[in-house]
Design an enzyme around this catalytic site. Sequence first.
Site, PDB file in Angstrom:
ATOM      1  CG  HIS A 123      -1.884   0.917   1.406  1.00 42.10           C
ATOM      2  ND1 HIS A 123      -1.610   2.122   1.843  1.00 42.10           N
ATOM      3  CD2 HIS A 123      -3.262   0.884   1.162  1.00 42.10           C
ATOM      4  CE1 HIS A 123      -2.638   2.853   1.872  1.00 42.10           C
ATOM      5  NE2 HIS A 123      -3.742   1.967   1.494  1.00 42.10           N
ATOM      6  CG  ASP A 200       0.423  -3.033   6.149  1.00 40.16           C
ATOM      7  OD1 ASP A 200      -0.216  -3.112   6.942  1.00 40.16           O
ATOM      8  OD2 ASP A 200       0.633  -2.319   5.060  1.00 40.16           O
ATOM      9  CD  GLN A 203      -6.955  -4.697   3.976  1.00 36.45           C
ATOM     10  OE1 GLN A 203      -7.751  -5.671   3.923  1.00 36.45           O
ATOM     11  NE2 GLN A 203      -7.082  -3.433   3.424  1.00 36.45           N
ATOM     12  CE  LYS A 226      -7.313  -0.566   6.101  1.00 32.41           C
ATOM     13  NZ  LYS A 226      -8.047  -0.306   4.749  1.00 32.41           N
ATOM     14  CB  CYS A 364      -3.684   3.389  -1.507  1.00 32.79           C
ATOM     15  SG  CYS A 364      -4.804   4.559  -1.114  1.00 32.79           S
TER      16      CYS A 364
HETATM   17  N1  PMP Z   1      -1.880  -0.993   4.618  1.00 30.49           N
HETATM   18  C1  PMP Z   1      -2.620  -1.739   4.077  1.00 30.49           C
HETATM   19  C2  PMP Z   1      -2.226  -3.234   3.458  1.00 30.49           C
HETATM   20  C3  PMP Z   1      -4.008  -1.234   3.612  1.00 30.49           C
HETATM   21  O1  PMP Z   1      -4.851  -1.905   3.025  1.00 30.49           O
HETATM   22  C4  PMP Z   1      -4.308   0.019   4.387  1.00 30.49           C
HETATM   23  C5  PMP Z   1      -5.790   0.528   4.093  1.00 30.49           C
HETATM   24  N2  PMP Z   1      -6.094   0.647   2.956  1.00 30.49           N
HETATM   25  C6  PMP Z   1      -3.265   0.936   5.032  1.00 30.49           C
HETATM   26  C7  PMP Z   1      -1.979   0.053   4.927  1.00 30.49           C
HETATM   27  C8  PMP Z   1      -3.400   2.187   5.667  1.00 30.49           C
HETATM   28  O2  PMP Z   1      -4.479   2.152   6.424  1.00 30.49           O
HETATM   29  P1  PMP Z   1      -4.963   3.261   7.177  1.00 30.49           P
HETATM   30  O3  PMP Z   1      -5.491   4.338   6.096  1.00 30.49           O
HETATM   31  O4  PMP Z   1      -6.158   3.053   7.849  1.00 30.49           O
HETATM   32  O5  PMP Z   1      -3.881   4.050   7.891  1.00 30.49           O
END
Ligand code: PMP
Length: 406
Positions: A123, A200, A203, A226, A364
């Site tokens: 991401h 990270d 997910q 999430k 993203c």
């Molecule tokens: N890493 C991953 C794999 C994500 O899917 C996301 C959110 N789509 C993020 C990081 C960032 O999360 P947040 O916007 O809640 O900080």
Amino acid sequence: MAFDVSKIRADFPILSQTVNGHRFVYFDNAATTQKPLPVINKITEIYTQCNANVHRGVHYMSNKATEAMEDARKTVQNFINAESEREIIFTRGATESINLVAATFGRQFLEEGDEVIVSEMEHHSNIVPWQLLESQNKAKVVKWAFDDRGELNLAELEELITDRTKLLTICYVSNTLGTINPVEQIIEIAHSHNVPVLVDASQAIQHFTIDVQQLDCDFLVFSGHKIYAPTGIGILYGKEQWLNQLPPYQGGGEMIETVSFSGTTFNKLPYKFEAGTPNYAGAIALGEALRYVSGIGLDNISKYENQLLEYATDKLQTISELRQIGTAERRASVLSFVADCAHPFDIGTILDKMGIAVRTGTHCTEPIMQHFGISGTVRASFAFYNEMEEIDILSDGLKRAIKMFK
Ligand code: PMP
């Protein structure tokens, strides 16, 4: 506990709405999850029964709020099996957690010429903070590419690691491809070269059990929203030995021990990294969300969500106009696809008219789009409150959309 979806759905009031005159089908769970009543009620309870600023008070209400927040920290600790509650830092979310590590690790350990390995499927929030270091001549970002199925090759990792490699950062599950990366093996390889690993888990945390001691990861991050908690709260787990070596991230109240104009000393863990009034309401609600998930059981959740994913994958494969993006052997709860006859945005718009919420675009993860030479995907992502019947609705909706565009 037997898995009863209709009983579970009753805990999520938003799911019983209609959208554009249709049953509301929510398949945008990878972006954020809906909130169950125990979490919603907990937020009301905090503001009606235990609201006061934490840590600083001598009075009853402040102590009650502090206890509830520290209780939530223990709940998080148990949820990921961290060795100590001092290893659990409350942040604004995964993004802030990664930025915290990049900024402080960068300041403490990185010098020009050092390298940080970042997988191609990250991401943006796990790419850009490392590029910011690069722009300060702190470290070079080294890309670990994936193959056309969306899988990383461990032999390639061995080749990427050099004696300048200082950190490896990797998503447990890709938010676009659904790939479940073999993080346990990745960590083993990295550690055999003395390279620490940031995972990270944004997910992953909501889909299967994570044990940070078993994984032996050095850092792990996720966002509360999430995993059925409110927005604006997240977690940074770090091994105590690392967190103790890192300098503070932000300065302010609570992260200090003493302050004077001749010098300031810093608080102990975890408070060293929690400057200012924390989002204690969010932290307490996150604790409630984790209790809720534990009550259902992550094993039950995994099993059911895998059935949903399998059913959806099979169903969408029968629509010849669709091409799945991300076909790794091990995937979790995310199904991305494109169609030659229509732009993802147009498909998403038509589905919305039918009450179906999917996400369209790059999610993203622009480097993933560049890898496949596409501008975006349609992404359906599943949670344990989704039903097989909703996948039928999606499939019918897609057939109708494609017919219109052809
Ligand atoms: N890493 C991953 C794999 C994500 O899917 C996301 C959110 N789509 C993020 C990081 C960032 O999360 P947040 O916007 O809640 O900080």
